[in-house]
Design an enzyme around this catalytic site. Structure first.
Site: not given
Ligand code: EPU
Length: 419
Positions: A22-23, A116, A121, A304, A396
């Site tokens: 998915k990701n 969320c 996030r 995850d 999802r």
């Molecule tokens: N963060 C910030 N600022 C930003 C971006 C992130 O402070 O601009 C913080 C977030 O709040 C969090 C940390 O950085 O505390 C890591 O978040 P990240 O941005 O890595 O998460 P994401 O990119 O939104 C992806 C996956 C998630 C997975 C996370 C962590 C996708 C589409 N989603 O989310 O997947 O948990 O990385 O590995 O790739 C899932 O599949 O169930 C899922 C939630």
């Protein structure tokens, strides 16, 4: 609305095929915006989140068709640069269209995703990165409005490792003028899969999979064909299913080399995991030992998999400590696991789990994808019947999980709520 009804206690035995990630699929769909012509994607999982990113792209004018399981995505005519609130609110990863739109169309209007179930996030790092590349960003009426002439290469150091942040800026940088360096970049396999896809399109990306990614911008990209990597989180979830049912399953197309931290912990917990190429035999034939886990960015233990691992530890012999370091509210499964008899205490970002002999079936629900998966796993192991509502969270991100488990011998049925 569907719910799952599970009668627990069956040992899972047999083969299961791991679906595409998915990701990986989500950013690669978004990356199709970077070029004219038709990209062809293989091994895309059939998921609600894929339908959602499809809707986001179609709303931008992108043509998508599915031909014998191959997704053909043609962004020749991008007629609109907006990702509306109604779509973004159902899937935060819609923010992945921001980088490609600014890079190719020089403007974008994308709804802010908001918080969320698992945490606030924010996307500040995505926005700071785009600004460093010369985009002008305004936040208006709940939307990010971004404008730029051709983006310029920049050196960007992330304060926090962010997966979609790294992906958004990597995509944007492919068409920027000059060189971009992303420091403290996410090293997840999904980032590497995206980089491989972009490089096949003609991008010049080096270092994906390390903490420093260098992108030499090019004038334009060309459409290509790509096979999505298998889903390491789905594979890990199925491994835990073998663990909690003392089963014996063989996973086909399993991305073993992306799962070292998870496999290490499952072995420490007493499971037998024998990879042979991309097939893995997973045996959970004795009472699980308690082990501690701390979630970390890749190559650490993935957030995850935290909820699923907690179900396993609920049934272990002894005390285990699980620390969640990525998201501030990712223990929403705990209350429901407690209702099934798990002995878990929360202190801040730490869960202390005293393993119990058995769980008991109950009516439960969860408001997050991985939390729902942990409840399915608990239901497989529990005495009696577990009913899990709000299955759309599971749909999802898991392709036919109930069908895969039923094929392995689980007593699991999908019924309409109210039946
Ligand atoms: N963060 C910030 N600022 C930003 C971006 C992130 O402070 O601009 C913080 C977030 O709040 C969090 C940390 O950085 O505390 C890591 O978040 P990240 O941005 O890595 O998460 P994401 O990119 O939104 C992806 C996956 C998630 C997975 C996370 C962590 C996708 C589409 N989603 O989310 O997947 O948990 O990385 O590995 O790739 C899932 O599949 O169930 C899922 C939630």
């Amino acid at each position: 609305m569907d719910k799952l009804v599970i009668r627990g206690g069956e040992r899972l035995i047999g083969d299961a095929e791991v679906s595409g990630s998915k990701n990986s699929s989500l950013p690669i769909f978004a990356a199709s915006l970077l070029t004219e012509g038709e990209n062809r994607l293989h091994n895309v999982p059939k998921l609600r989140d894929i339908l959602t990113i499809g809707k986001v792209l179609k709303n931008l004018g992108v043509k998508i068709r599915e031909e014998d399981g191959v997704y053909c995505i043609d962004a020749t005519d991008v007629t609109n640069e907006e990702a509306p609130y109604d779509l973004v609110k159902t899937m935060r990863a819609s923010i992945l269209v921001l980088g490609p739109l600014v890079a190719r169309m020089r403007k974008a209007r994308v709804s802010l995703p908001g918080g969320c179930a698992i945490g606030a996030r924010p996307i500040n790092l995505h926005l700071l990165g785009l600004e460093a590349m010369g985009a002008k960003i305004d936040l208006r009426r709940g939307y990010v409005e971004a404008k730029a002439d051709r983006l310029k290469g920049a050196t960007i150091s992330f304060d926090t490792v962010t997966v979609t942040g790294t992906e958004n800026l990597m995509m944007a940088a492919t068409l920027a003028k000059g060189k971009t360096i992303l420091q403290n970049a996410a090293m997840e396999p999904e980032v590497v899969d995206l980089a491989n896809f972009l490089n096949k399109m003609g991008a010049r990306i080096e270092g994906a999979g390390t903490g420093v990614i260098q992108i030499e911008g090019v004038e334009s990209l060309q459409p290509t064909e790509h096979t999505i990597i298998p889903d390491r989180i789905e594979a890990g979830t199925l491994m835990v299913a073998a663990g909690v049912t003392r089963g014996n399953i063989r996973l086909l197309h399993c991305p073993v080399h992306h799962m070292e931290a998870v496999i290490h912990k499952l072995r420490e917990a007493g499971m037998e995991i024998d990879p042979e190429g991309n097939e893995v035999t997973v045996v959970g034939n004795r009472r699980i030992r308690s082990v501690d886990v701390k979630t970390q960015p890749y190559p650490g233990f993935p957030t995850d998999m935290q909820a699923q691992f907690m179900t396993l530890m609920s049934l272990s012999r002894g005390l285990s400590i699980i620390t969640e370091t990525i998201f501030e509210n990712r223990f929403i499964h705990v209350n429901e696991l407690q209702r099934m008899g798990a002995d878990i205490r929360i202190q801040g970002n730490t869960a202390i789990i005293q393993g119990v002999e058995s769980l008991s079936g109950a009516q439960v629900m969860a408001t997050d994808l991985r939390a729902s998966a942990s409840l399915v796993l608990a239901g497989l192991a529990a005495d009696g019947i577990t009913e899990i509502s709000r299955v759309y969270h599971l749909d999802r991100g898991y392709e036919g999980l109930d069908k895969k488990l039923a094929k392995l011998g689980a007593n699991i049925k999908r019924v309409k709520e109210g039946e």
